[in-house]
Every structure is written in C-alpha cells, then in structure tokens.
Design an enzyme around this catalytic site. Structure first.
Site, PDB file in Angstrom:
ATOM      1  N   LYS A 125       0.859  -1.192   0.000  1.00  0.00           N
ATOM      2  CA  LYS A 125       0.000   0.000   0.000  1.00  0.00           C
ATOM      3  C   LYS A 125       0.890   1.235   0.000  1.00  0.00           C
ATOM      4  CE  LYS A 125      -4.060   2.075   2.149  1.00  0.00           C
ATOM      5  NZ  LYS A 125      -5.126   1.912   3.160  1.00  0.00           N
ATOM      6  N   ASP A 137      -1.447  10.038  -6.705  1.00  0.00           N
ATOM      7  CA  ASP A 137      -0.101   9.560  -7.056  1.00  0.00           C
ATOM      8  C   ASP A 137       0.170   8.126  -6.625  1.00  0.00           C
ATOM      9  OD1 ASP A 137       0.168   9.775  -4.311  1.00  0.00           O
ATOM     10  OD2 ASP A 137       1.496  11.520  -4.360  1.00  0.00           O
ATOM     11  N   ASP A 270     -16.881  -0.244  -0.778  1.00  0.00           N
ATOM     12  CA  ASP A 270     -15.574  -0.698  -1.269  1.00  0.00           C
ATOM     13  C   ASP A 270     -14.597  -0.947  -0.123  1.00  0.00           C
ATOM     14  OD1 ASP A 270     -15.948   2.308  -1.439  1.00  0.00           O
ATOM     15  OD2 ASP A 270     -13.770   2.223  -1.470  1.00  0.00           O
ATOM     16  N   ASN A 271     -15.017  -0.638   1.102  1.00  0.00           N
ATOM     17  CA  ASN A 271     -14.188  -0.915   2.288  1.00  0.00           C
ATOM     18  C   ASN A 271     -14.790  -2.025   3.148  1.00  0.00           C
ATOM     19  OD1 ASN A 271     -12.358   1.080   1.591  1.00  0.00           O
ATOM     20  ND2 ASN A 271     -13.382   2.653   2.810  1.00  0.00           N
ATOM     21  N   ASP A 280      -8.929  -1.628   5.273  1.00  0.00           N
ATOM     22  CA  ASP A 280      -8.693  -0.216   4.938  1.00  0.00           C
ATOM     23  C   ASP A 280      -8.762   0.700   6.158  1.00  0.00           C
ATOM     24  OD1 ASP A 280      -8.097  -0.659   2.328  1.00  0.00           O
ATOM     25  OD2 ASP A 280     -10.082  -0.203   1.562  1.00  0.00           O
TER      26      ASP A 280
END
Length: 518
Positions: A125, A137, A270-271, A280
C-alpha cells in the site's frame, strides 16, 4: 521459513479472471477487466521501520536479510514469479454510487502459500500509481502508514477479524499531501505497508460487475469466491447460502467493533470485506468519551453517517448493496430473507457480547433492558469507554450513595457530572449490582470474563500522533513501545497508557478528527 525473494508465488486470481495485461498505468476505465497489471514504481531507498514477527511466523516468511529482500517491501524489486496487479472494483461512498474505484494505491504482488497450505495475498500500500489512481499519485505517507501498520496488528491481538500488516518501510521520498483538503498542502515522509489477507475482495468487486452488466464475470467471481473461501457451501442454493454467511460474518465483525469501541470512519461498500474482515484503516479511531454520534472522519461531517452508533445499521445497508449486486444470479425473494437475518444475528451476538462485558452468566430478556440502560446512561455521562469498563470490573458489590458511585468512576470522567448525571449513574449501578447478585457464576469467574472482553489498552489516536511525530524526528522509543503494548491489550503490563485522552489532544489535528488523506 522461506524468503520473500526465493518464494514461488501463486497467482490464481490473475490466472482465473480477465485482466488488462498491458501494464499501462494511465488512469482509465477498464470494462470487462477484474484487474490491471501494475508494477510498483521504485522509490529512493527502502528502510525497514517495523516487522511483524508474529505474522511472519504464521505465514512462514523469513525476515529480510539483505537490501534486495528489503526492496521487495518497498516495491523496488519484483521477483520472477510475482505478478503485480491492482484490482478493479466500485462502491457506494457516503451513500452515493461512485462508479469504478479500484486499488488506487495498493498493488498485490502475489499469493503466498503458507506452511498449513492456505494462501495469503501480499499487497503493497503506497507503491505508486495504478490505472485506478484517478488524479492521485498512488503513494502513502508515514503518518497514514504507521496508523495502518499498528492498527492492523492491534485489532488482531484484540481478537477482531482483520487484515494484517507484515512490514512498514520508509521510502526516502517526500510525498505532497493536503491533510485536511483545505489548500494547505505540504511534503511529508513517504512510506509503504505490506499488508496481508487471505483475500482483499470487497463488496465493490461484485458491485462493479453488476453495474456493468457483466453477468458471466459476476457468476464466475461468485463461484470462485465460494469454492476458494467458502468451500463447505454446496448445492443449487449455494449463492444464497454464501450471501447469508457473509451477512453473519459482517454482523459478527461489527459486534466486535462495538465491543472494543472501534470506529472505522469510512464504511463505504468498497471498504467492506467479503470475508468479514476489518479492511482499509484510514480515518479510524477508538472511542475516548462514550459518544454514539462520534465520527473521526472530517469528510463524514456534518451528517455523521459512519458514527460509532450507526455502524450496525450501515453494515446492513451495505449488505443490501451487495444483495443488489447479486440479483442477476438470484431472485430477490431469495436474497431478501437472507439479508433480513442480519438483524436477528446482530442483536443476538450483540447482547451476548454485552453480557460478557458486564460479567453476566447469561443474557435474558430482562437483561436487554439493563444493557439499554447502560447505553443511555453512558451516552449521557460520556465517560471514557475503556476506563469505565475497567473500573466496572472491580466495582464493590455494595455502593451506598450516588457520591460513592461517582467517586469510584471518577477516573473515567472527562467533565464534572451534573446532579442529574450523578443520579442516572447511581440508578444504573443499583440495577447492575442487583443483577450481579442473581448471577449463577462466582464473582471471580464474572470478573475474569470481563477482563477477557474489555480491553485495558487501546491504541488511542493521540498516542499514534505522538509516535508519528517522534518518528518524523528519527525517534523510535514510543513507536517500539506501542508495538509491544498492542500485543497485550487485556493486560495491565502497559498501564502507563491507561489514561484518558489529554486535554491538549481534544482539538489537535490527527488526535481527534482525521481525513481520508493518505
């Protein structure tokens, strides 16, 4: 024990499903693809800051012995059998459909087969951009990486289902971040966490396939998930049975969050793990003062959708989104009853958990009224949750006055109690002591049950903030001590941390409220 460098990695997910093999990291939509190849972007110099010996032993991984092996932890070296990729998924964020999301700063290196023949995904991660990074980024900063590393491991030792963290490394590169999205961007030290889990599949992996009407891919993913992670499920109705088990695991997970006072902060679909794991770690927090309306996430204001007291209902809502994603494969009238089992499962597990926190021999219908009384009183008095329940363990079996009760719990109060709060607390404790006297287990057994259920040490945000500030100055003492303390959360061995949140931390950035910024 095997080294990260010499291990032959598996890649069953990649071999099973269609993906974008180009390696192009340009942000874009990837219809028809469940993943995209994404090589980590090299960093300046990989330096090991932390290593989980416990997880390494479980997985059979040798601690890196040279720079080449360390480079794997920072994305500077990819072995021949690794296939780095970013998963494609979607999600509902803060109640609204967000469309394609995907691993924007996480890259899975491969699947590590353990000595007991299970397989764990190893993922970096903060290893650089992927096709799902959108305008970001793909990097992570030391601040967020320390939080992810420590809390992943802390939750494991608390007994809460969670993804794990194997390592934390510094990258030697600065990363530009606007911590509170208020136009005050600044460079911070970069870092990368290697996290591990049997799977990082989320509700959103299924949602995107339904949204794109990729029914064949959806069926294949569901069948593969069941055969790999729920192999005991067979028969024609296996999808309904699978969904019902995800419901049960999710309910169990949230009960554990409520037990230890954990607030996730960003419960988007999505978590949400398809395995019922905490996944997450962003703007999370433990409760300091007991407040069901507390959310640690600045992005969650003012609605407080993901506040502590709303986590159970949000989990149910998220499961409804997963059920909707499965509709192309199963009739609604089959999925809806399975979804509705959540309420019964949650409350049954919740009351049993609260019975343990209170040291009760069993939980009857009358006891649910007592538990509700606890919730209402604590919401009014707002004591420090962890300290209050520790003091409850050693409560004398006779308390003669409201003043005597208040004196016993004084260490947990953040504010002076009003006369009404004094009386509320006294009434509660009277009811509780009356119930304790009806226990069929001894006081000693009751107290032992409470000690196993109520953590004495929790990884408070202000402690994390202090450790991060010290690390940024090159000091490691507090960080190293916290790594030891998280391993014994039910012990009094680290009572130097058995204290309320200090006044200075109440409004300090990073100590009470946080953002989703990495």
């Amino acid at each position: 024990m095997e080294s990260l460098r010499s291990k032959k990695y598996k890649k069953e997910f990649v071999d099973t499903f269609p993906g974008d093999e180009t390696g192009d990291l340009t942000p874009r939509q990837t219809p028809g693809m469940l993943y995209s190849k994404a090589l980590p972007t090299p960093v300046g110099r990989v330096t090991l800051l932390a290593w989980s010996d416990d997880l390494a032993a479980k997985l059979g991984i040798q601690k890196p012995a040279d720079q080449k092996e360390l480079d794997i932890l920072g994305g500077n070296h990819v072995t021949d059998t690794m296939y780095p990729y970013a998963a494609c998924y979607a999600g509902h964020q803060f109640g609204g459909w967000a469309g394609q999301l995907g691993d924007g700063r996480a890259i899975t290196l491969g699947e590590w087969e353990t000595p007991d023949d299970t397989s764990w995904e190893l993922q970096l991660k903060g290893a650089g951009p992927t096709p799902y990074s959108r305008r970001a980024d793909g990097r992570a900063v030391l601040r967020s990486s320390v939080r992810e590393y420590l809390m992943s491991e802390a939750m494991h030792y608390l007994g809460v289902p969670t993804t794990r963290a194997l390592s934390l490394v510094a990258t030697g590169d600065p990363v530009l971040r606007d911590m509170f999205y208020n136009g005050n961007a600044a460079f911070e030290a970069g870092a990368i966490v290697m996290r591990a889990a049997p799977s990082f599949l989320r509700f959103g992996n299924f949602e995107i396939l339904n949204a794109r009407k990729e029914t064949d891919n959806l069926r294949q993913l569901v069948d593969w998930t069941i055969s790999r992670y729920y192999p005991h499920i067979k028969g024609e109705d296996k999808i309904v049975t699978f969904f019902k088990e995800v419901v049960e695991r999710t309910a169990s997970l949230v009960v554990e969050w409520q037990r230890v006072g954990f607030v996730h902060g960003v419960m988007n679909t999505d978590n949400m793990s398809i395995l019922g794991l905490t996944i997450d770690y962003g703007p999370y927090s433990f409760l300091d003062d007991y407040d069901p309306d507390f959310t640690p996430n600045t992005t969650d204001l003012p609605g407080r959708r993901y506040a502590f007291g709303k986590q159970p209902s949000i989990a149910y809502w998220n499961l409804g989104c997963l059920a909707a994603a499965l509709l192309p494969l199963v009739e609604k009238d089959q999925l809806l009853p399975a979804l509705e089992t959540y309420k019964e499962v949650y409350w049954q597990k919740y009351y049993a958990m609260m019975g343990n926190k209170l040291g009760l021999d069993r939980v009857s219908r009358l006891d649910t009224d007592l538990i509700t009384q606890f919730e209402k009183t604590l919401s009014s008095v707002k004591p420090d949750m962890a300290i209050f329940f520790q003091l409850l363990i050693d409560l004398p079996l006779y308390m003669g006055s409201a003043q005597e009760v208040a004196e016993h719990f004084k260490e947990s109060f953040y504010d002076e109690l009003s006369q009404e709060q004094h009386q509320q607390l006294y009434t509660l404790i009277e009811s509780y002591l009356d119930r304790l006297n009806k226990n069929t287990i001894t006081r000693k057994v009751s107290q032992e049950l409470m000690r196993k259920t109520n953590p004495r040490f929790i990884l408070r945000n202000y402690l994390l903030h202090q450790a991060i500030e010290e690390l940024e100055k090159g000091e490691t003492a507090l960080f190293e001590k916290l790594q030891k303390a998280i391993r014994e959360p039910y012990s009094d061995k680290y009572d130097e941390f058995f204290a309320k949140r200090p006044e200075w931390a109440t409004q300090k950035a990073g100590c009470s409220m946080l953002s989703c910024s990495s």
